[in-house]
Design a protein around this motif. Structure first.
Motif, PDB file in Angstrom:
ATOM      1  N   GLY A 202      63.388  16.529 -24.140  1.00 16.21           N
ATOM      2  CA  GLY A 202      63.734  17.614 -25.051  1.00 16.21           C
ATOM      3  C   GLY A 202      62.532  18.443 -25.453  1.00 16.21           C
ATOM      4  N   PRO A 203      61.582  17.862 -26.194  1.00 14.90           N
ATOM      5  CA  PRO A 203      60.431  18.656 -26.622  1.00 14.90           C
ATOM      6  C   PRO A 203      59.623  19.189 -25.435  1.00 14.90           C
ATOM      7  CG  PRO A 203      60.541  16.620 -27.869  1.00 14.90           C
ATOM      8  CD  PRO A 203      61.548  16.522 -26.769  1.00 14.90           C
ATOM      9  N   LYS A 204      59.228  20.458 -25.545  1.00 11.98           N
ATOM     10  CA  LYS A 204      58.452  21.081 -24.482  1.00 11.98           C
ATOM     11  C   LYS A 204      56.951  20.922 -24.706  1.00 11.98           C
ATOM     12  CE  LYS A 204      62.004  24.500 -23.375  1.00 11.98           C
ATOM     13  NZ  LYS A 204      62.862  23.492 -22.881  1.00 11.98           N
ATOM     14  N   ASP A 205      56.581  20.513 -25.933  1.00 10.51           N
ATOM     15  CA  ASP A 205      55.172  20.279 -26.226  1.00 10.51           C
ATOM     16  C   ASP A 205      55.054  19.292 -27.388  1.00 10.51           C
ATOM     17  OD1 ASP A 205      55.436  21.775 -28.689  1.00 10.51           O
ATOM     18  OD2 ASP A 205      55.051  23.611 -27.589  1.00 10.51           O
ATOM     19  N   VAL A 206      53.839  18.880 -27.681  1.00 11.64           N
ATOM     20  CA  VAL A 206      53.599  17.886 -28.729  1.00 11.64           C
ATOM     21  C   VAL A 206      54.006  18.423 -30.101  1.00 11.64           C
ATOM     22  CG1 VAL A 206      51.821  16.502 -29.877  1.00 11.64           C
ATOM     23  CG2 VAL A 206      51.806  16.728 -27.389  1.00 11.64           C
ATOM     24  N   GLY A 207      53.834  19.720 -30.323  1.00 12.02           N
ATOM     25  CA  GLY A 207      54.237  20.323 -31.595  1.00 12.02           C
ATOM     26  C   GLY A 207      55.728  20.158 -31.856  1.00 12.02           C
ATOM     27  N   GLN A 208      56.543  20.355 -30.826  1.00 13.52           N
ATOM     28  CA  GLN A 208      57.988  20.170 -30.986  1.00 13.52           C
ATOM     29  C   GLN A 208      58.315  18.700 -31.242  1.00 13.52           C
ATOM     30  OE1 GLN A 208      60.084  21.806 -27.614  1.00 13.52           O
ATOM     31  NE2 GLN A 208      60.115  23.863 -28.490  1.00 13.52           N
ATOM     32  N   LEU A 209      57.635  17.792 -30.551  1.00 11.77           N
ATOM     33  CA  LEU A 209      57.849  16.363 -30.792  1.00 11.77           C
ATOM     34  C   LEU A 209      57.524  16.028 -32.248  1.00 11.77           C
ATOM     35  CD1 LEU A 209      58.416  13.452 -29.800  1.00 11.77           C
ATOM     36  CD2 LEU A 209      56.001  13.328 -29.124  1.00 11.77           C
ATOM     37  N   ARG A 210      56.408  16.550 -32.741  1.00  7.24           N
ATOM     38  CA  ARG A 210      55.995  16.315 -34.126  1.00  7.24           C
ATOM     39  C   ARG A 210      57.057  16.823 -35.102  1.00  7.24           C
ATOM     40  NH1 ARG A 210      51.337  18.394 -33.710  1.00  7.24           N
ATOM     41  NH2 ARG A 210      50.200  16.447 -33.510  1.00  7.24           N
ATOM     42  N   ASP A 211      57.576  18.039 -34.858  1.00  5.51           N
ATOM     43  CA  ASP A 211      58.591  18.632 -35.739  1.00  5.51           C
ATOM     44  C   ASP A 211      59.889  17.819 -35.738  1.00  5.51           C
ATOM     45  OD1 ASP A 211      56.768  20.643 -36.269  1.00  5.51           O
ATOM     46  OD2 ASP A 211      57.727  22.116 -34.955  1.00  5.51           O
ATOM     47  N   ILE A 212      60.332  17.405 -34.569  1.00  2.00           N
ATOM     48  CA  ILE A 212      61.562  16.607 -34.455  1.00  2.00           C
ATOM     49  C   ILE A 212      61.399  15.288 -35.202  1.00  2.00           C
ATOM     50  CG2 ILE A 212      62.975  15.268 -32.834  1.00  2.00           C
ATOM     51  CD1 ILE A 212      62.488  17.608 -30.816  1.00  2.00           C
ATOM     52  N   GLN A 213      60.261  14.633 -35.010  1.00  2.99           N
ATOM     53  CA  GLN A 213      60.034  13.354 -35.674  1.00  2.99           C
ATOM     54  C   GLN A 213      59.929  13.517 -37.189  1.00  2.99           C
ATOM     55  OE1 GLN A 213      56.826  11.145 -33.909  1.00  2.99           O
ATOM     56  NE2 GLN A 213      58.095  10.550 -32.175  1.00  2.99           N
ATOM     57  N   ALA A 214      59.296  14.585 -37.646  1.00  2.00           N
ATOM     58  CA  ALA A 214      59.183  14.817 -39.094  1.00  2.00           C
ATOM     59  C   ALA A 214      60.572  14.987 -39.704  1.00  2.00           C
ATOM     60  CB  ALA A 214      58.314  16.038 -39.360  1.00  2.00           C
ATOM     61  N   ARG A 215      61.432  15.725 -39.008  1.00  2.00           N
ATOM     62  CA  ARG A 215      62.802  15.918 -39.503  1.00  2.00           C
ATOM     63  C   ARG A 215      63.566  14.594 -39.530  1.00  2.00           C
ATOM     64  NH1 ARG A 215      64.575  19.090 -35.780  1.00  2.00           N
ATOM     65  NH2 ARG A 215      65.944  17.592 -34.777  1.00  2.00           N
ATOM     66  N   ARG A 216      63.447  13.805 -38.460  1.00  2.00           N
ATOM     67  CA  ARG A 216      64.136  12.514 -38.416  1.00  2.00           C
ATOM     68  C   ARG A 216      63.644  11.578 -39.517  1.00  2.00           C
ATOM     69  NH1 ARG A 216      64.165  11.142 -31.982  1.00  2.00           N
ATOM     70  NH2 ARG A 216      65.760  12.639 -31.394  1.00  2.00           N
ATOM     71  N   ALA A 217      62.341  11.570 -39.749  1.00  2.00           N
ATOM     72  CA  ALA A 217      61.777  10.701 -40.783  1.00  2.00           C
ATOM     73  C   ALA A 217      62.293  11.094 -42.164  1.00  2.00           C
ATOM     74  CB  ALA A 217      60.247  10.760 -40.747  1.00  2.00           C
ATOM     75  N   GLN A 218      62.486  12.386 -42.381  1.00  2.00           N
ATOM     76  CA  GLN A 218      63.029  12.884 -43.655  1.00  2.00           C
ATOM     77  C   GLN A 218      64.486  12.504 -43.814  1.00  2.00           C
ATOM     78  OE1 GLN A 218      60.401  14.313 -45.528  1.00  2.00           O
ATOM     79  NE2 GLN A 218      61.925  15.375 -46.712  1.00  2.00           N
ATOM     80  N   GLU A 219      65.270  12.702 -42.757  1.00  2.00           N
ATOM     81  CA  GLU A 219      66.718  12.511 -42.829  1.00  2.00           C
ATOM     82  C   GLU A 219      67.146  11.048 -42.811  1.00  2.00           C
ATOM     83  OE1 GLU A 219      68.164  14.766 -39.493  1.00  2.00           O
ATOM     84  OE2 GLU A 219      67.751  16.697 -40.448  1.00  2.00           O
TER      85      GLU A 219
END
Length: 140
Positions: free
Chosen positions: A10-27
């Motif tokens: 899914g993520p095209k770069d490390v920044g997207q991976l970081r954003d997805i994980q931050a959202r999951r950790a919050q939710e």
């Protein structure tokens, strides 16, 4: 100690991976990745091991594995929950062909952390401005 290596789909770069994980950790804390197969060597993984993420065809970052727990998917079927340290540690990029699932990775075969490489190569001798630019690019 033992590591895992896994494709980040899914993520095209490390920044997207970081954003997805931050959202999951919050939710739905704690931050974890769910996978169908439960690692039989879980004790070795949580004794200082990491998960190395293949992003856009290259191993680029790792995260410490804190815990491996039994969980369930939304449909009630069993899965493994890999609890992760939220810090993404840049590693020496290495091209990797696609593969299914995850694989064990012995420490000797794991890419070095970029910070460790920079220290070994004398990055402190570089001008501060250049080090700042290299850090911004994720190379230090």
């Amino acid at each position: 100690m033992l590591h895992l290596i896994k494709l980040s789909v899914g993520p095209k770069d490390v920044g997207q991976l970081r954003d997805i994980q931050a959202r999951r950790a919050q939710e739905d804390p704690p931050l974890r990745h769910r996978t169908r197969m439960f690692p039989r060597r879980a004790a070795e993984l949580t004794a200082g091991g990491s998960i190395y993420w293949v992003v856009a065809g290259f191993v680029q970052v790792r995260q410490r594995l804190l815990e491996v727990r039994e969980e369930q998917w939304e449909d009630g079927s069993s899965c493994a929950g890999l609890v992760l340290d939220p810090e993404l540690v840049p590693v020496a990029a290495r091209q990797m062909k696609p593969f299914q699932g995850w694989r064990y990775l012995v420490p000797e075969a794991a890419p070095d952390d970029v910070a460790t490489m920079a220290e070994a190569q004398g990055a402190e001798a570089l001008p501060e401005r250049l080090r700042a630019e290299l850090r911004a690019l994720g190379l230090l």
